[in-house]
Design an enzyme around this catalytic site. Structure first.
Site, PDB file in Angstrom:
ATOM      1  N   PHE A  69       0.808  -1.230   0.000  1.00  0.00           N
ATOM      2  CA  PHE A  69       0.000   0.000   0.000  1.00  0.00           C
ATOM      3  C   PHE A  69       0.837   1.274   0.000  1.00  0.00           C
ATOM      4  O   PHE A  69       0.291   2.374   0.008  1.00  0.00           O
ATOM      5  CB  PHE A  69      -0.953   0.031   1.216  1.00  0.00           C
ATOM      6  CG  PHE A  69      -0.256  -0.030   2.553  1.00  0.00           C
ATOM      7  CD1 PHE A  69       0.280   1.114   3.135  1.00  0.00           C
ATOM      8  CD2 PHE A  69      -0.152  -1.232   3.236  1.00  0.00           C
ATOM      9  CE1 PHE A  69       0.924   1.072   4.366  1.00  0.00           C
ATOM     10  CE2 PHE A  69       0.485  -1.285   4.480  1.00  0.00           C
ATOM     11  CZ  PHE A  69       1.022  -0.129   5.039  1.00  0.00           C
ATOM     12  N   HIS A  84      -2.990  11.281  11.625  1.00  0.00           N
ATOM     13  CA  HIS A  84      -1.814  10.483  11.986  1.00  0.00           C
ATOM     14  C   HIS A  84      -1.321  10.997  13.325  1.00  0.00           C
ATOM     15  O   HIS A  84      -1.367  12.203  13.586  1.00  0.00           O
ATOM     16  CB  HIS A  84      -0.696  10.654  10.951  1.00  0.00           C
ATOM     17  CG  HIS A  84       0.650  10.229  11.470  1.00  0.00           C
ATOM     18  ND1 HIS A  84       1.077   8.925  11.403  1.00  0.00           N
ATOM     19  CD2 HIS A  84       1.618  10.929  12.118  1.00  0.00           C
ATOM     20  CE1 HIS A  84       2.281   8.849  11.983  1.00  0.00           C
ATOM     21  NE2 HIS A  84       2.628  10.051  12.405  1.00  0.00           N
TER      22      HIS A  84
END
Length: 138
Positions: free
Chosen positions: A57, A115
């Site tokens: 990914f 994040h």
């Protein structure tokens, strides 16, 4: 007091959620001591997510993170890293606790809005990638 690093990801900035996410962060007792909106270059995103370079990914992640602006932040609190990780919620928004950022705002596992650093050591490294000491004013 300790510090952690945060990114409000493109899926959040695209939907104008910066203020709403910041409100959740501040209501949880984390203080935003540095913040700026930036457009990551491919090189910056590849360096930042280098730990995932061999994963399938990686290219998609770099593409997502460079598609639109992000907001990078330094957050401060007692035990800032675990505190912010709790406020973010599980990576999969379907598994995130009610009231967490990802439960409230994430679109999917891939577009999970935020994040946050996973350790004090990584927080210091990530903060240094985006901020000078003079920019951290809390």
């Amino acid at each position: 007091m300790s510090r952690t690093f945060s990114i409000l990801k493109p899926d959040a900035t695209r939907r104008n959620l910066t203020g709403k996410i910041n409100a959740v962060i501040e209501e949880a007792g984390l203080r935003i001591v540095a913040q700026k909106r930036v457009k990551l270059s491919t090189a910056q995103a590849e360096a930042f997510y280098g730990v995932h370079k061999e994963r399938p990914f990686f290219g998609e992640l770099v593409g997502q993170m460079t598609a639109e602006p992000v907001v990078v932040q330094v957050l401060e609190a007692d035990d800032a890293v675990p505190k912010y990780r709790e406020v973010m919620g599980a990576t999969n928004p379907e598994q995130a606790d009610e009231g967490t950022i990802r439960k409230l705002f994430a679109l999917s596992i891939g577009e999970n809005s935020v994040h946050g650093s996973d350790s004090d050591e990584n927080a210091a490294i990530e903060i240094a990638q985006f901020f000078t000491d003079a920019e951290i004013v809390g």
